[in-house]
Design a protein around this motif. Structure first.
Motif, PDB file in Angstrom:
ATOM      1  N   ASP A  98      25.974  33.774 -10.352  1.00  0.00           N
ATOM      2  CA  ASP A  98      25.359  32.682 -11.099  1.00  0.00           C
ATOM      3  C   ASP A  98      24.523  31.800 -10.161  1.00  0.00           C
ATOM      4  OD1 ASP A  98      24.985  31.357 -13.627  1.00  0.00           O
ATOM      5  OD2 ASP A  98      26.282  29.747 -12.873  1.00  0.00           O
ATOM      6  N   GLY A  99      25.055  31.516  -8.978  1.00  0.00           N
ATOM      7  CA  GLY A  99      24.320  30.718  -7.990  1.00  0.00           C
ATOM      8  C   GLY A  99      23.044  31.410  -7.536  1.00  0.00           C
ATOM      9  N   TRP A 100      23.114  32.708  -7.282  1.00  0.00           N
ATOM     10  CA  TRP A 100      21.918  33.445  -6.864  1.00  0.00           C
ATOM     11  C   TRP A 100      20.841  33.385  -7.934  1.00  0.00           C
ATOM     12  CZ3 TRP A 100      25.135  38.401  -5.606  1.00  0.00           C
ATOM     13  CH2 TRP A 100      25.890  38.192  -4.452  1.00  0.00           C
ATOM     14  N   LEU A 101      21.270  33.553  -9.183  1.00  0.00           N
ATOM     15  CA  LEU A 101      20.312  33.539 -10.290  1.00  0.00           C
ATOM     16  C   LEU A 101      19.701  32.149 -10.467  1.00  0.00           C
ATOM     17  CD1 LEU A 101      22.314  35.735 -12.829  1.00  0.00           C
ATOM     18  CD2 LEU A 101      20.319  36.429 -11.500  1.00  0.00           C
ATOM     19  N   LYS A 102      20.519  31.116 -10.393  1.00  0.00           N
ATOM     20  CA  LYS A 102      20.019  29.745 -10.584  1.00  0.00           C
ATOM     21  C   LYS A 102      19.100  29.303  -9.451  1.00  0.00           C
ATOM     22  CE  LYS A 102      23.620  28.010 -13.602  1.00  0.00           C
ATOM     23  NZ  LYS A 102      24.862  27.250 -13.711  1.00  0.00           N
ATOM     24  N   ARG A 103      19.396  29.724  -8.228  1.00  0.00           N
ATOM     25  CA  ARG A 103      18.569  29.338  -7.079  1.00  0.00           C
ATOM     26  C   ARG A 103      17.354  30.253  -6.902  1.00  0.00           C
ATOM     27  NH1 ARG A 103      23.558  29.426  -4.706  1.00  0.00           N
ATOM     28  NH2 ARG A 103      22.936  31.046  -3.242  1.00  0.00           N
ATOM     29  N   GLY A 104      17.270  31.312  -7.700  1.00  0.00           N
ATOM     30  CA  GLY A 104      16.136  32.236  -7.598  1.00  0.00           C
ATOM     31  C   GLY A 104      16.222  33.183  -6.415  1.00  0.00           C
ATOM     32  N   VAL A 105      17.416  33.318  -5.832  1.00  0.00           N
ATOM     33  CA  VAL A 105      17.621  34.243  -4.722  1.00  0.00           C
ATOM     34  C   VAL A 105      17.464  35.684  -5.220  1.00  0.00           C
ATOM     35  CG1 VAL A 105      19.333  35.094  -3.049  1.00  0.00           C
ATOM     36  CG2 VAL A 105      19.135  32.645  -3.501  1.00  0.00           C
ATOM     37  N   TRP A 106      17.955  35.917  -6.435  1.00  0.00           N
ATOM     38  CA  TRP A 106      17.892  37.245  -7.059  1.00  0.00           C
ATOM     39  C   TRP A 106      17.626  37.028  -8.534  1.00  0.00           C
ATOM     40  CZ3 TRP A 106      22.412  39.963  -9.570  1.00  0.00           C
ATOM     41  CH2 TRP A 106      22.090  41.281  -9.922  1.00  0.00           C
ATOM     42  N   ASP A 107      16.806  37.890  -9.138  1.00  0.00           N
ATOM     43  CA  ASP A 107      16.451  37.694 -10.552  1.00  0.00           C
ATOM     44  C   ASP A 107      17.338  38.471 -11.527  1.00  0.00           C
ATOM     45  OD1 ASP A 107      15.536  40.306 -10.357  1.00  0.00           O
ATOM     46  OD2 ASP A 107      13.423  39.819 -10.686  1.00  0.00           O
ATOM     47  N   GLY A 108      18.332  39.194 -11.024  1.00  0.00           N
ATOM     48  CA  GLY A 108      19.265  39.895 -11.892  1.00  0.00           C
ATOM     49  C   GLY A 108      18.809  41.257 -12.354  1.00  0.00           C
ATOM     50  N   THR A 109      17.732  41.779 -11.787  1.00  0.00           N
ATOM     51  CA  THR A 109      17.250  43.097 -12.187  1.00  0.00           C
ATOM     52  C   THR A 109      17.576  44.142 -11.124  1.00  0.00           C
ATOM     53  OG1 THR A 109      15.060  42.829 -11.171  1.00  0.00           O
ATOM     54  CG2 THR A 109      15.322  42.075 -13.469  1.00  0.00           C
ATOM     55  N   TYR A 110      17.570  45.384 -11.561  1.00  0.00           N
ATOM     56  CA  TYR A 110      17.836  46.473 -10.619  1.00  0.00           C
ATOM     57  C   TYR A 110      16.681  46.629  -9.641  1.00  0.00           C
ATOM     58  CZ  TYR A 110      19.333  50.904  -8.711  1.00  0.00           C
ATOM     59  OH  TYR A 110      19.725  51.900  -7.848  1.00  0.00           O
ATOM     60  N   ASP A 111      15.462  46.355 -10.112  1.00  0.00           N
ATOM     61  CA  ASP A 111      14.291  46.494  -9.243  1.00  0.00           C
ATOM     62  C   ASP A 111      14.339  45.556  -8.043  1.00  0.00           C
ATOM     63  OD1 ASP A 111      13.257  48.488 -10.851  1.00  0.00           O
ATOM     64  OD2 ASP A 111      12.012  47.113 -12.027  1.00  0.00           O
ATOM     65  N   SER A 112      15.039  44.444  -8.192  1.00  0.00           N
ATOM     66  CA  SER A 112      15.108  43.484  -7.084  1.00  0.00           C
ATOM     67  C   SER A 112      16.497  43.442  -6.453  1.00  0.00           C
ATOM     68  CB  SER A 112      14.714  42.092  -7.574  1.00  0.00           C
ATOM     69  OG  SER A 112      15.677  41.609  -8.487  1.00  0.00           O
ATOM     70  N   VAL A 113      17.258  44.509  -6.605  1.00  0.00           N
ATOM     71  CA  VAL A 113      18.620  44.550  -6.059  1.00  0.00           C
ATOM     72  C   VAL A 113      18.620  44.326  -4.549  1.00  0.00           C
ATOM     73  CG1 VAL A 113      18.869  47.033  -5.661  1.00  0.00           C
ATOM     74  CG2 VAL A 113      20.841  45.715  -6.373  1.00  0.00           C
ATOM     75  N   LYS A 114      17.512  44.627  -3.894  1.00  0.00           N
ATOM     76  CA  LYS A 114      17.416  44.433  -2.444  1.00  0.00           C
ATOM     77  C   LYS A 114      17.504  42.955  -2.060  1.00  0.00           C
ATOM     78  CE  LYS A 114      12.344  44.454  -2.458  1.00  0.00           C
ATOM     79  NZ  LYS A 114      12.249  44.311  -3.892  1.00  0.00           N
ATOM     80  N   ASN A 115      17.317  42.056  -3.025  1.00  0.00           N
ATOM     81  CA  ASN A 115      17.396  40.616  -2.771  1.00  0.00           C
ATOM     82  C   ASN A 115      18.808  40.056  -2.880  1.00  0.00           C
ATOM     83  OD1 ASN A 115      14.613  40.554  -2.409  1.00  0.00           O
ATOM     84  ND2 ASN A 115      14.236  40.134  -4.566  1.00  0.00           N
ATOM     85  N   ILE A 116      19.764  40.879  -3.275  1.00  0.00           N
ATOM     86  CA  ILE A 116      21.148  40.406  -3.326  1.00  0.00           C
ATOM     87  C   ILE A 116      21.573  40.109  -1.888  1.00  0.00           C
ATOM     88  CG2 ILE A 116      23.540  41.069  -3.823  1.00  0.00           C
ATOM     89  CD1 ILE A 116      22.483  42.745  -6.158  1.00  0.00           C
ATOM     90  N   PRO A 117      22.022  38.881  -1.627  1.00  0.00           N
ATOM     91  CA  PRO A 117      22.296  38.479  -0.242  1.00  0.00           C
ATOM     92  C   PRO A 117      23.484  39.170   0.432  1.00  0.00           C
ATOM     93  CG  PRO A 117      22.408  36.580  -1.732  1.00  0.00           C
ATOM     94  CD  PRO A 117      22.151  37.785  -2.561  1.00  0.00           C
ATOM     95  N   ILE A 118      24.392  39.737  -0.325  1.00  0.00           N
ATOM     96  CA  ILE A 118      25.566  40.396   0.268  1.00  0.00           C
ATOM     97  C   ILE A 118      25.350  41.911   0.220  1.00  0.00           C
ATOM     98  CG2 ILE A 118      28.060  40.752   0.097  1.00  0.00           C
ATOM     99  CD1 ILE A 118      28.250  37.993  -1.222  1.00  0.00           C
ATOM    100  N   GLY A 119      25.321  42.513   1.398  1.00  0.00           N
ATOM    101  CA  GLY A 119      25.075  43.952   1.494  1.00  0.00           C
ATOM    102  C   GLY A 119      26.071  44.786   0.712  1.00  0.00           C
ATOM    103  N   GLU A 120      27.346  44.423   0.752  1.00  0.00           N
ATOM    104  CA  GLU A 120      28.379  45.170   0.025  1.00  0.00           C
ATOM    105  C   GLU A 120      28.084  45.158  -1.475  1.00  0.00           C
ATOM    106  OE1 GLU A 120      32.978  44.625  -1.408  1.00  0.00           O
ATOM    107  OE2 GLU A 120      32.402  43.685   0.482  1.00  0.00           O
ATOM    108  N   THR A 121      27.682  44.012  -2.004  1.00  0.00           N
ATOM    109  CA  THR A 121      27.390  43.900  -3.434  1.00  0.00           C
ATOM    110  C   THR A 121      26.120  44.676  -3.782  1.00  0.00           C
ATOM    111  OG1 THR A 121      28.481  41.763  -3.518  1.00  0.00           O
ATOM    112  CG2 THR A 121      26.984  42.281  -5.331  1.00  0.00           C
TER     113      THR A 121
END
Length: 187
Positions: A143-166
């Motif tokens: 929820d924090g990533w989505l609200k801060r715009g760190v990640w947009d919640g799509t598979y195409d931008s999965v590389k933007n997820i800040p935790i490598g394991e996730t």
């Protein structure tokens, strides 16, 4: 010479048998089996969750190995953390289910895990990719990533997820989800 002809005939018969077997069976299911189908189907219908998603998460979390406990303490087929499992059992009003049941009984693990997926799906408005990420990292982080715009919640931008394991987890679950939906025409 006759001996070689017999070998050729046997080889052709064997190859013919293999080709017939290959085209008349769903041979890919040998590499991507789904165990506990009835339990998954029942709970997926009960909580209105895609059964292929449940199966994919089980595959990535425990590879269908019952009684598994992770290094971090996650339990059961769906590898729920004890705090999350206790919270889910309370919210889902399942007092008869215990952590020991979740660890050793497929029905309990699949029920609690599927209920939790339903809750995440409601929280993330059906965004399957965000649900998968939240199942691994926790809904607060996602929820924090989505609200801060760190990640947009799509598979195409999965590389933007800040935790490598996730990031890797989401990719693996989607990989198995795609395999299962391609191999199995129905659940």
């Amino acid at each position: 010479m006759k001996f070689l002809r017999k070998k050729r005939v046997l080889l052709l018969l064997f190859l013919g048998f293999v080709v017939i077997l290959f085209f008349n069976t769903n041979w890919m299911s040998w590499f991507y089996p789904i165990h506990y189908k009835e339990n998954i189907r029942e709970q997926a219908e009960r909580y209105d969750v895609d059964p292929f998603l449940v199966a994919s998460i089980i595959r990535v979390e425990s590879n269908y190995k019952l009684g598994k406990e992770s290094k971090k303490g996650a339990l059961g087929l769906m590898q729920l953390m004890p705090d999350t499992a206790n919270w889910a059992m309370e919210k889902a009003k399942l007092p008869e289910v215990t952590l020991d049941h979740i660890k050793h009984e497929p029905e309990a693990s699949i029920e609690i895990g599927t209920w939790y997926l339903k809750t995440l799906s409601e929280q993330f408005k059906g965004n399957r990719i965000a649900v998968i990420a939240a199942y691994n990292a926790g809904p607060g982080k996602v929820d924090g990533w989505l609200k801060r715009g760190v990640w947009d919640g799509t598979y195409d931008s999965v590389k933007n997820i800040p935790i490598g394991e996730t990031r890797h987890y989401v990719q693996r679950v989607i990989y198995y989800y795609n395999q299962y939906t391609r191999i199995y025409s129905e659940f």
